[in-house]
Design a protein around this motif. Sequence first.
Motif, PDB file in Angstrom:
ATOM      1  N   GLY A 209       8.857  -8.895   6.690  1.00 21.30           N
ATOM      2  CA  GLY A 209       7.717  -9.501   6.713  1.00 21.30           C
ATOM      3  C   GLY A 209       6.239  -9.206   6.234  1.00 21.30           C
ATOM      4  N   ALA A 210       6.293  -7.433   5.892  1.00 22.77           N
ATOM      5  CA  ALA A 210       4.933  -6.958   5.994  1.00 22.77           C
ATOM      6  C   ALA A 210       5.434  -5.424   4.911  1.00 22.77           C
ATOM      7  N   ILE A 211       5.058  -4.917   4.147  1.00 20.49           N
ATOM      8  CA  ILE A 211       4.751  -3.952   3.743  1.00 20.49           C
ATOM      9  C   ILE A 211       4.271  -2.841   4.201  1.00 20.49           C
ATOM     10  N   HIS A 212       5.128  -1.401   4.112  1.00 20.10           N
ATOM     11  CA  HIS A 212       4.975  -0.476   5.162  1.00 20.10           C
ATOM     12  C   HIS A 212       4.076   0.205   3.569  1.00 20.10           C
TER      13      HIS A 212
ATOM     14  N   ILE B  29       0.375  -0.741   7.560  1.00 18.74           N
ATOM     15  CA  ILE B  29       1.233  -1.688   6.974  1.00 18.74           C
ATOM     16  C   ILE B  29       0.323  -2.588   7.352  1.00 18.74           C
ATOM     17  N   VAL B  30       0.225  -3.886   6.185  1.00 13.50           N
ATOM     18  CA  VAL B  30      -0.240  -4.898   5.664  1.00 13.50           C
ATOM     19  C   VAL B  30       0.495  -6.277   5.595  1.00 13.50           C
ATOM     20  N   PRO B  31      -0.367  -7.395   5.557  1.00 10.52           N
ATOM     21  CA  PRO B  31       0.841  -8.379   4.919  1.00 10.52           C
ATOM     22  C   PRO B  31       1.493  -8.478   4.041  1.00 10.52           C
TER      23      PRO B  31
ATOM     24  N   LYS C 278       2.697  -8.945  -3.675  1.00 12.33           N
ATOM     25  CA  LYS C 278       2.543 -10.081  -2.730  1.00 12.33           C
ATOM     26  C   LYS C 278       1.640  -9.220  -1.454  1.00 12.33           C
ATOM     27  N   CYS C 279       0.656  -8.545  -1.989  1.00 13.24           N
ATOM     28  CA  CYS C 279      -0.837  -8.136  -1.231  1.00 13.24           C
ATOM     29  C   CYS C 279      -1.440  -7.545  -2.189  1.00 13.24           C
ATOM     30  N   PRO C 280      -1.879  -8.075  -3.213  1.00 14.74           N
ATOM     31  CA  PRO C 280      -2.295  -8.405  -3.984  1.00 14.74           C
ATOM     32  C   PRO C 280      -3.640  -7.647  -3.721  1.00 14.74           C
TER      33      PRO C 280
END
Length: 284
Positions: free
Chosen positions: A65-68, A168-170, A87-89
């Motif tokens: 559920g996160a971007i690494h 790590i961002v959501p 997904k995390c613009p």
Amino acid sequence: MIAQNFEYTAARTLDEAIAQVAAGAKPLAGGMSLIPMMKLRLAAPEHVVDIGRLKDLNYIREAGGAIHIGAATTHHDVESSALLRGKCPLLAETAAHIGDVQVRNMGTIGGSVAHADPSADYPAAMQALEAKFVLKSSKGERTVSAADFFIDTFATALDMGEIIREVIVPVEPQGVGTSYQKVVQPASGFAIVGVAARVARSGGKIGMVRIGVTGLAGKSYRALEAEKALEGKAGSSAEIQNAAALVAQGVDANADLHASADYRRHLAIVYAARALTAALARSA
Ligand code: FAD
């Protein structure tokens, strides 16, 4: 100017890099900040260990559920990542604002965060995204939130012997709108002031709002009072202005030849309103 003599090691593995850093070597990633500092003799490490080419630190992937994002991922790769754009613009948009093409091709996300320049762009997004940083040393790993990581101008929670391994961002939930708005310092490209905003609506009202500010103070921060002022509101222009007026409240503003403290405070309010308006327009 020419840097003081130093020893250079190109690390072949992450473990090798960690061992060198534990022995006192300074990490070198994109070199976009460290090399100028060394040439100006503002930094004079005796030994630098190059981590910029380590594959172990160069990735962008989704998990849990996160971007690494590996610390040695360049600004260009962040800016152009389809995963982040989708997904995390906010992070991809912020990366696109950094310096110029050459800087974005060489500079890395870990290097920018570790350097903690008070005018750097990423920290505004890191605060708004409530990003986490995985710090690694020979003793193990720990995870630190952006709120706890940025301590002051060029000062972070990194201990001796630690490197940033990962950011790590959501993954943004559906309907979240985001925007990064920046006043550019024309000679360098750095932010005189930069504001990152994230907004989500719930039942017609603003359910979630996060505001990250860079450039105004000695360190980036979340504008908590401004966030509180907007929560539960419909998001009218007057409500946005009222909330934006709080972003600089109680902040000890930076002043330099590019902008006085009062002018910076004024810019922070104007650009917070712009970032919130743009984020709201993008929210569902
Ligand atoms: P380096 O220069 O290699 O290292 C910087 C510092 O971080 C050093 O202390 C180093 O030891 C440490 N470090 C590096 N990687 C790690 C790690 N993984 N863990 C722990 N410590 C580490 N930035 C902006 O935000 N906005 C701009 O508009 C902008 N414009 C620029 C314009 C120019 C002309 C230049 C030269 C730079 C500009 N920058 C700007 C800075 C740029 O973003 C740099 O890339 C960034 O500040 C440092 O990243 P780096 O990978 O080059 O790190």
